[in-house]
Design an enzyme around this catalytic site. Structure first.
Site, PDB file in Angstrom:
ATOM      1  N   ALA A  13       1.032  -1.230  -0.035  1.00  0.00           N
ATOM      2  CA  ALA A  13       0.062   0.074  -0.020  1.00  0.00           C
ATOM      3  C   ALA A  13       0.861   1.062  -0.050  1.00  0.00           C
ATOM      4  CB  ALA A  13      -1.085  -0.027   1.213  1.00  0.00           C
ATOM      5  N   VAL A  14       0.248   2.385   0.010  1.00  0.00           N
ATOM      6  CA  VAL A  14       1.210   3.458  -0.157  1.00  0.00           C
ATOM      7  C   VAL A  14       2.390   3.728   0.926  1.00  0.00           C
ATOM      8  CG1 VAL A  14       1.337   6.038  -0.389  1.00  0.00           C
ATOM      9  CG2 VAL A  14      -0.652   4.974  -0.927  1.00  0.00           C
ATOM     10  N   ASN A 105       0.668   0.045  13.066  1.00  0.00           N
ATOM     11  CA  ASN A 105       0.453   0.791  14.248  1.00  0.00           C
ATOM     12  C   ASN A 105      -0.297  -0.422  15.185  1.00  0.00           C
ATOM     13  OD1 ASN A 105       1.387   3.384  14.270  1.00  0.00           O
ATOM     14  ND2 ASN A 105      -0.442   4.010  13.399  1.00  0.00           N
ATOM     15  N   SER A 131       6.683   6.815  12.296  1.00  0.00           N
ATOM     16  CA  SER A 131       5.602   7.894  12.131  1.00  0.00           C
ATOM     17  C   SER A 131       6.103   8.798  10.953  1.00  0.00           C
ATOM     18  CB  SER A 131       5.694   8.564  13.659  1.00  0.00           C
ATOM     19  OG  SER A 131       4.785   9.741  13.268  1.00  0.00           O
ATOM     20  N   GLY A 133       3.461   9.470   8.256  1.00  0.00           N
ATOM     21  CA  GLY A 133       2.537   9.290   7.296  1.00  0.00           C
ATOM     22  C   GLY A 133       3.217   9.023   5.913  1.00  0.00           C
ATOM     23  N   LYS A 185       5.493   4.218  20.286  1.00  0.00           N
ATOM     24  CA  LYS A 185       4.788   4.844  18.788  1.00  0.00           C
ATOM     25  C   LYS A 185       3.278   5.078  19.377  1.00  0.00           C
ATOM     26  CE  LYS A 185       3.557   6.148  14.838  1.00  0.00           C
ATOM     27  NZ  LYS A 185       2.222   6.095  14.445  1.00  0.00           N
ATOM     28  N   HIS A 188       3.175   8.079  21.120  1.00  0.00           N
ATOM     29  CA  HIS A 188       3.428   9.428  20.335  1.00  0.00           C
ATOM     30  C   HIS A 188       2.037   9.676  19.809  1.00  0.00           C
ATOM     31  CE1 HIS A 188       3.547  10.453  16.091  1.00  0.00           C
ATOM     32  NE2 HIS A 188       4.528  11.127  16.302  1.00  0.00           N
ATOM     33  N   ASN A 189       1.187   8.874  19.392  1.00  0.00           N
ATOM     34  CA  ASN A 189      -0.057   9.107  18.745  1.00  0.00           C
ATOM     35  C   ASN A 189      -1.041   9.786  19.745  1.00  0.00           C
ATOM     36  OD1 ASN A 189       0.964   7.691  16.363  1.00  0.00           O
ATOM     37  ND2 ASN A 189      -0.855   6.773  16.080  1.00  0.00           N
ATOM     38  N   GLU A 192      -0.140  13.104  19.977  1.00  0.00           N
ATOM     39  CA  GLU A 192      -0.597  13.604  18.718  1.00  0.00           C
ATOM     40  C   GLU A 192      -1.984  13.954  19.016  1.00  0.00           C
ATOM     41  OE1 GLU A 192       0.307  11.314  15.169  1.00  0.00           O
ATOM     42  OE2 GLU A 192      -1.816  11.323  14.651  1.00  0.00           O
TER      43      GLU A 192
HETATM   44  C1  6PG Z   1       1.879   8.790  12.337  1.00  0.00           C
HETATM   45  C2  6PG Z   1       0.499   8.984  12.762  1.00  0.00           C
HETATM   46  C3  6PG Z   1      -0.365   7.723  11.956  1.00  0.00           C
HETATM   47  C4  6PG Z   1      -1.867   7.664  12.377  1.00  0.00           C
HETATM   48  C5  6PG Z   1      -2.465   8.874  11.888  1.00  0.00           C
HETATM   49  C6  6PG Z   1      -3.996   8.879  11.951  1.00  0.00           C
HETATM   50  O1  6PG Z   1       2.478   8.759  13.304  1.00  0.00           O
HETATM   51  O2  6PG Z   1       2.237   9.058  11.053  1.00  0.00           O
HETATM   52  O3  6PG Z   1       0.098   8.824  13.989  1.00  0.00           O
HETATM   53  O4  6PG Z   1       0.345   6.596  12.469  1.00  0.00           O
HETATM   54  O5  6PG Z   1      -2.342   6.487  11.584  1.00  0.00           O
HETATM   55  O6  6PG Z   1      -2.111   9.913  12.703  1.00  0.00           O
HETATM   56  O7  6PG Z   1      -4.480   8.445  13.116  1.00  0.00           O
HETATM   57  P1  6PG Z   1      -5.999   8.399  13.575  1.00  0.00           P
HETATM   58  O8  6PG Z   1      -6.784   7.976  12.309  1.00  0.00           O
HETATM   59  O9  6PG Z   1      -6.453   7.559  14.555  1.00  0.00           O
HETATM   60  O10 6PG Z   1      -6.347   9.864  14.002  1.00  0.00           O
END
Ligand code: 6PG
Length: 472
Positions: A13-14, A105, A131, A133, A185, A188-189, A192
């Protein structure tokens, strides 16, 4: 097939494709496999992959045969059952000492289980947080690998090479054994989520209390991005607020429904905090705030019954914008304090040797929460490696002390005007509770003892006591 590839990757996937290209760009030969062969073929023949050391494999057996021993294979598949499925397919093809890396994840408990199972089979397993994206995967993510030191010795150099660099330092360190990488990780989220929610609340006060236009807000966030708040999330907020919908001519934020999705890592962080008994209220509030946002039809109906807030701002708008900046930074410090305290607790519970200061270093680049302020966290752990809470560090302490007047004015104005700011309020309450030598729990203990004889401790002597409360 001759075994010439340095590493393998399953799942195109991407994210998988971008990671494979990043690895190939750093001179490593990578063998790739995808369940749907056409996807693999299209990728290998694409102009991005063409001419790069990317070896397309039609079967899992081809993939395994293409990699030098001990083999390292990265799984870039959806967390959950797909990871177990791919492991089940790979396992019979691998030999002792080979390494499976899960780059998704995944929940750290799943990682711990898989680690146990694969270790028993003579293999290494590395639950690895990645992390940043799609863009990060392609140009340099922040990488949080867990697993044995021996496995890291093999794969670490590749991960370090492809990771983001800040001041010449790779944003990748060995986090610790078994589930440590995925736990960090996930945390981290969680941070986030809190960071995004805090920014969104500040934005909503700018819009609903101060009546600022999207363009004005874009300018303010862009200016903040030059100072202590300098971060990826502030930068993209400024960019988002500055963009206009071509169809309607309205700011993009005005044509987007105020209902946010989530994939679960924020919930996991909060659930771990609850399990480990670590107060992480701002992170949890950010998750609940998404759940509240998801009640869109119910909220619209409730607004008609309960009435919407009618905010009125009297005062100096520019001064309040300055207050918002201080409130945001102070709240953000609390969210990070909660996240780092959670990692500390997990490290104690699971026996990981995670270095918190170095975790802050690898979050400085590549990842979603990357921010200038992470240097300050690193300095705080340099000053005191056993730091219990970031709020106790002299720099953060002074910062919050200086900003708390503004923080209280912001929260006070929001509450007085009926505007919801759950994360800002929770961060302030966290700070106030953390600095309270005496809280309310004396009464809670008395209540527990009253109805359930749960006993209580006394302030004046050691031991556990019970009182016959009904006696009076
Ligand atoms: C990252 C992000 C990623 C995560 C998105 C969406 O570190 O690159 O945390 O792992 O999938 O941020 O997360 P949600 O859909 O739960 O907002």
């Amino acid at each position: 097939m001759t075994a010439q590839a340095d590493i393998g990757l399953v799942g195109l996937a991407v994210m998988g494709q971008n990671l494979a290209l990043n690895i190939a760009d750093h001179g490593y030969r990578i063998a790739v496999f995808n369940r749907t062969t056409a996807t693999m073929r299209t990728f290998v023949d694409s102009k991005e992959a063409n001419g790069k050391p990317v070896v397309g494999c039609d079967t899992m057996a081809d993939l395994v045969a293409a990699i030098k021993r001990p083999r390292a294979i990265i799984l870039m598949v959806k967390a959950g059952a797909p990871v177990d499925e791919q492991i089940a397919l790979l396992r019979p093809l691998l030999e002792e000492g080979d390494i499976i890396v899960d780059g998704g994840n995944s929940h750290f408990r799943d990682t711990q289980r898989r680690d146990r199972e694969l270790t028993a089979a003579g293999l290494h397993f590395m639950g690895t947080g990645i992390s940043g994206g799609e863009e990060g995967a392609r140009n340099g993510p922040s990488i949080m690998p867990g697993g044995t030191a021996a496995a890291y010795a093999k794969v670490g150099p590749i991960f370090q090479a492809i990771s983001a660099k800040v001041d010449g330092e790779p944003c990748c360190i060995h986090i610790g054994t078994d589930g440590a990488g995925h736990f960090v990780k996930t945390t981290h989220n969680g941070i986030e989520y809190a960071d995004m929610q805090l920014i969104a609340e500040v934005y909503s006060l700018m819009r609903n209390l101060l009546g600022l236009s999207a363009k004005e807000m874009a300018g303010t966030f862009a200016a903040w991005n030059q100072g202590d708040l300098d971060s990826y999330l502030i930068e993209i907020t400024a960019d988002i607020l500055g963009q206009v919908d071509e169809e309607t001519g309205k700011p993009m934020v005005e044509v987007i429904v105020d209902r946010a999705g989530q994939k679960g890592t924020g919930q996991w962080t909060s659930a771990s905090a609850l399990e480990l008994g670590v107060p992480a209220p701002t992170i949890a509030e950010a998750v609940f705030a998404r759940a509240l946002s998801a009640l869109k039809p119910e909220r619209v109906a409730a607004e008609k019954i309960l009435g919407a807030a009618t905010p009125k701002f009297t005062g100096d708008k520019a001064a309040f914008v300055d207050d918002l900046k201080d409130a945001l930074l102070a709240s953000k410090i609390c969210a990070y304090a909660q996240g780092f305290a959670l990692i500390q607790a997990a490290k104690d519970e699971f026996g990981w040797d995670t270095d918190l200061g170095r975790v802050s270093m690898i979050w400085r680049g590549g990842c979603i929460i990357r921010a200038r302020f992470l240097n300050r966290i690193k300095e705080a752990y340099d000053r005191d490696p056993a730091l219990k809470n970031l709020l106790l560090d002299p720099y953060f302490r002074a910062f919050v002390e200086k900003g708390q007047g503004a923080w209280r004015r912001v929260v006070g104005a929001a509450v007085a005007n009926g505007l919801p700011v759950p994360a800002l309020v929770s961060a302030l309450s966290y700070y106030d509770a953390y600095r309270s030598g005496r809280l309310w729990a004396d009464l809670i203990q008395a209540q527990r003892d009253y109805f359930g004889a749960h006993t209580f401790e006394r302030t004046d002597r050691e031991g556990w006591f019970h009182r016959e409360w009904a006696r009076g």
